[in-house]
Structures are given as C-alpha cells and as structure tokens.
Design an enzyme around this catalytic site. Structure first.
Site, mmCIF file in Angstrom:
data_model
loop_
_atom_site.group_PDB
_atom_site.id
_atom_site.type_symbol
_atom_site.label_atom_id
_atom_site.label_comp_id
_atom_site.label_asym_id
_atom_site.label_seq_id
_atom_site.Cartn_x
_atom_site.Cartn_y
_atom_site.Cartn_z
ATOM 1 N N HIS A 63 9.746 46.726 30.748
ATOM 2 C CA HIS A 63 9.686 45.600 31.674
ATOM 3 C C HIS A 63 10.976 44.805 31.543
ATOM 4 O O HIS A 63 11.796 45.053 30.648
ATOM 5 C CB HIS A 63 8.448 44.742 31.437
ATOM 6 C CG HIS A 63 8.387 44.059 30.109
ATOM 7 N ND1 HIS A 63 8.274 44.747 28.915
ATOM 8 C CD2 HIS A 63 8.420 42.734 29.773
ATOM 9 C CE1 HIS A 63 8.224 43.885 27.914
ATOM 10 N NE2 HIS A 63 8.323 42.656 28.402
ATOM 11 N N HIS A 65 11.777 41.618 30.881
ATOM 12 C CA HIS A 65 11.994 40.441 30.046
ATOM 13 C C HIS A 65 13.212 40.666 29.149
ATOM 14 O O HIS A 65 13.475 41.799 28.711
ATOM 15 C CB HIS A 65 10.761 40.130 29.205
ATOM 16 C CG HIS A 65 9.736 39.326 29.952
ATOM 17 N ND1 HIS A 65 8.392 39.322 29.610
ATOM 18 C CD2 HIS A 65 9.856 38.478 31.020
ATOM 19 C CE1 HIS A 65 7.736 38.510 30.444
ATOM 20 N NE2 HIS A 65 8.596 37.995 31.301
ATOM 21 N N ASP A 67 14.093 40.166 26.079
ATOM 22 C CA ASP A 67 14.037 40.761 24.744
ATOM 23 C C ASP A 67 13.833 42.273 24.784
ATOM 24 O O ASP A 67 13.830 42.930 23.734
ATOM 25 C CB ASP A 67 12.956 40.090 23.898
ATOM 26 C CG ASP A 67 11.568 40.169 24.501
ATOM 27 O OD1 ASP A 67 11.443 40.057 25.732
ATOM 28 O OD2 ASP A 67 10.593 40.326 23.742
ATOM 29 N N HIS A 68 13.698 42.821 25.983
ATOM 30 C CA HIS A 68 13.592 44.275 26.151
ATOM 31 C C HIS A 68 14.742 44.840 26.977
ATOM 32 O O HIS A 68 14.804 46.052 27.185
ATOM 33 C CB HIS A 68 12.265 44.627 26.834
ATOM 34 C CG HIS A 68 11.063 44.246 26.048
ATOM 35 N ND1 HIS A 68 10.270 45.164 25.388
ATOM 36 C CD2 HIS A 68 10.524 43.023 25.785
ATOM 37 C CE1 HIS A 68 9.284 44.533 24.767
ATOM 38 N NE2 HIS A 68 9.424 43.229 24.992
ATOM 39 N N HIS A 141 0.686 42.214 31.984
ATOM 40 C CA HIS A 141 1.624 41.274 31.387
ATOM 41 C C HIS A 141 2.048 40.283 32.465
ATOM 42 O O HIS A 141 1.683 40.425 33.638
ATOM 43 C CB HIS A 141 2.821 42.033 30.804
ATOM 44 C CG HIS A 141 3.685 41.211 29.898
ATOM 45 N ND1 HIS A 141 3.166 40.449 28.874
ATOM 46 C CD2 HIS A 141 5.037 41.030 29.856
ATOM 47 C CE1 HIS A 141 4.166 39.845 28.249
ATOM 48 N NE2 HIS A 141 5.299 40.168 28.828
ATOM 49 N N ASP A 212 4.982 45.311 26.740
ATOM 50 C CA ASP A 212 4.168 44.142 26.428
ATOM 51 C C ASP A 212 2.906 44.167 27.281
ATOM 52 O O ASP A 212 2.948 44.436 28.491
ATOM 53 C CB ASP A 212 4.943 42.858 26.709
ATOM 54 C CG ASP A 212 6.045 42.619 25.685
ATOM 55 O OD1 ASP A 212 6.243 43.479 24.811
ATOM 56 O OD2 ASP A 212 6.698 41.570 25.767
ATOM 57 N N HIS A 270 6.643 44.538 17.965
ATOM 58 C CA HIS A 270 6.719 43.301 18.744
ATOM 59 C C HIS A 270 5.984 42.180 17.994
ATOM 60 O O HIS A 270 5.101 41.514 18.514
ATOM 61 C CB HIS A 270 6.129 43.507 20.144
ATOM 62 C CG HIS A 270 6.611 42.510 21.159
ATOM 63 N ND1 HIS A 270 5.934 41.339 21.416
ATOM 64 C CD2 HIS A 270 7.685 42.497 21.976
ATOM 65 C CE1 HIS A 270 6.570 40.655 22.347
ATOM 66 N NE2 HIS A 270 7.652 41.341 22.714
#
Length: 309
Positions: A63, A65, A67-68, A141, A212, A270
C-alpha cells in the site's frame, strides 16, 4: 527459499527497527530476490545485509503509506549505480506509477534497466510462470492495501537412479530427459517413460505476506494452508480499540488468522515502537496462546521456509 527482514517497525523508524521491507531469497529457485515493501532507508538496510539489490527481480508494494513506500526512489536509482541492468517489475496499488514517475522526473534520475510498473486493479492471479505464481487480495486498512500469496509450483520427484542402473542405462543425456518427464527411445528400440522413473512430486511452498490490515476475510483467504504467514502485529491485545480505530491488527488478531487458515508458521512484523526490548515478548506470548508456531521478526533476521514433510 528464505525470508529476510530488512525492516520490521511500524509508522516511523526507531533505534531498534527500521520501517517495513522484506526480501524473499529465491537464489536457489530462480537466482533472484523479490522485495516486499520499501520503507525509508531500505537501501541502507540492504547494504548491511546479504541481499543483492542488482539481483532483485520483482518488488511488491502492499500500500502507499510512506513507511512502506518512501524508500523506493532511492532504491531504484541505487540499483542503476550498482550495475543492475536486468529488468525490474513493480507491483502495487493504483497511484504507484504516478509516485515513481514523478520522483524520477523531478530528480532527473536515469535508470540503466527496464522498469515495468503493474498497478493492481483486480484481486486474483497477479503473476505466473513455470516455477511460481502470485495471487493477491484486498485487505482492510485506511487506504487500499493488498496481501500477496507466493506459490511455488510442485517440482518433479527425484530420478530413480537405482532403477535406471538396474536396467543398464548409463548416466548422460537420457537421465536429463527422463528427469523432465520426457519419453526416450533407446537404440534397441525399447522405450522409457519419464514418469516411470520419477519419485513422488516435491510439493511447492506457500509464503503469504500481508500489508497493513485489521482482522479480515481477505487475510484468511490468502493465508489458507500457508507454510509461512507474515502478518502485521502493531499492538498487543490491550490496545485492541486503538488497533481497530487505525485499521491495524494485534498479535492476537494475527494468531487467529494463522490458526483459522491452517498456516504453519506465523511471523509477526510491523511492530509499534512502544514495544522496545523485552516488551515485545508480550506480543509473542499472546500470539503463541492461539498459535504455538509464532515468531516476532526483527531487523536482519532470516527464516528458512521449510518444505512439507
């Protein structure tokens, strides 16, 4: 086949855990690595690991976001600097191509290899060749998030050398053809069928890596009968309401998915930065209460994916 964890933290990096990225070592199976997610600093983590960026073949983004995702532009350009010249394919949600194209255009980056970007618009089969296939499904999510089910196809059984020796068949090209299941006609006119000289097929392995998500049916679908399930476990059970409000999972949620889907090993990643040092054992103990074969990933930790039996 081996999982190597480059980053195992949630949200933002901490002193103990970088943000999310996982490498699937397929050197023995196809001579390459596959990467899953690319949080900020992933290329630095790779430099301190045995993973070879130039041998990366595919990169799956669960996805969008940060942090990914935020490590992706640097990783793509570094792959050129390190001599990577083989094609690289990116898979991820809609918007991935716009993000990558914008970053490369604004920075004036030039790649020395062919980059293909596949945006996921449908659940189901995402990739297939003669050795592997990858299936995907939506998770639950705050933004669109996907999980990936990597399926190694069954391999031919071992060649029955003793049976061939008993027939007086010398080692050589005939062995190779029989190993491939082909039919071979000998000089004396007799015929050998490959299937008659092969043991039982070697079952392929299944690795499931989720983005996530909170507890959901998509995770259950992908995780069924997996040899290894990699599932987020951002919080412990006492933070269930917080996890749910942010569309994340607890360690208990992850263990329930593994148990109900019949997955063999569960690896949790995570991890929220609130769980430092031995505090992470709370997550592990909660998960093992529901699924005994549970593990907590840490940066630079590896897990060899076992074969059935």
């Amino acid at each position: 086949m081996e999982l190597y964890f480059l980053g195992t933290g949630a949200g933002m990096p901490s002193k103990q855990r970088n943000v999310t990225s996982i490498a699937l070592n397929l050197l023995d199976e196809r001579g390459t690595y596959w990467l899953f997610d690319c949080g900020e600093g992933t290329q630095q983590q790779i430099m301190n690991s045995p993973v070879k960026l130039g041998r990366t073949e595919m990169l799956f983004i669960t996805h969008l976001h940060g942090d990914h995702l935020y490590g992706l532009p640097g990783l793509l350009t570094s792959r050129s600097y390190l001599g990577g010249d083989t094609p690289l394919t990116l898979f991820g949600p809609p918007g991935l191509k716009r993000f990558v194209d914008t970053a490369l255009e604004v920075s004036g980056a030039h790649l020395t290899y062919a980059l293909k970007i596949v945006e996921i618009v449908e659940e189901g089969l995402l990739f297939e060749d003669e050795t592997f296939k990858v299936e995907t499904a939506r998770l639950e999510h705050r933004i669109e998030s996907f999980g990936f089910r990597v399926i190694e196809k069954d391999q031919p059984g071992k060649l029955m050398l003793d049976k061939l020796t008993a027939l007086g068949i010398p080692a050589g090209p005939i062995y190779g053809k029989l190993k491939q299941g082909q039919t071979v006609q000998l000089e004396d006119g007799s015929t050998l069928h490959g299937a008659d000289f092969l043991g039982a097929p070697i079952p392929g392995r299944i690795v499931v890596i989720l983005g996530d998500t909170r507890y959901c049916s998509g995770a259950q679908l992908l995780a069924r009968d997996a040899d290894v399930l990699v599932h987020e476990a951002t919080f412990a059970m006492d933070k269930q309401e917080l996890a749910y409000s942010f569309d994340h999972a607890t360690s208990t949620d992850a263990a329930r998915i593994a148990q109900e889907a019949g997955a063999n090993a569960l690896i949790m990643t995570h991890i929220s930065s609130r769980y430092q040092g031995d505090a992470v054992l709370e997550l592990l103990q909660e998960a093992q209460h529901h699924h005994s074969n549970s593990h907590i990933a840490r940066d630079f930790w590896s897990f060899e994916v076992p074969r059935k039996g």
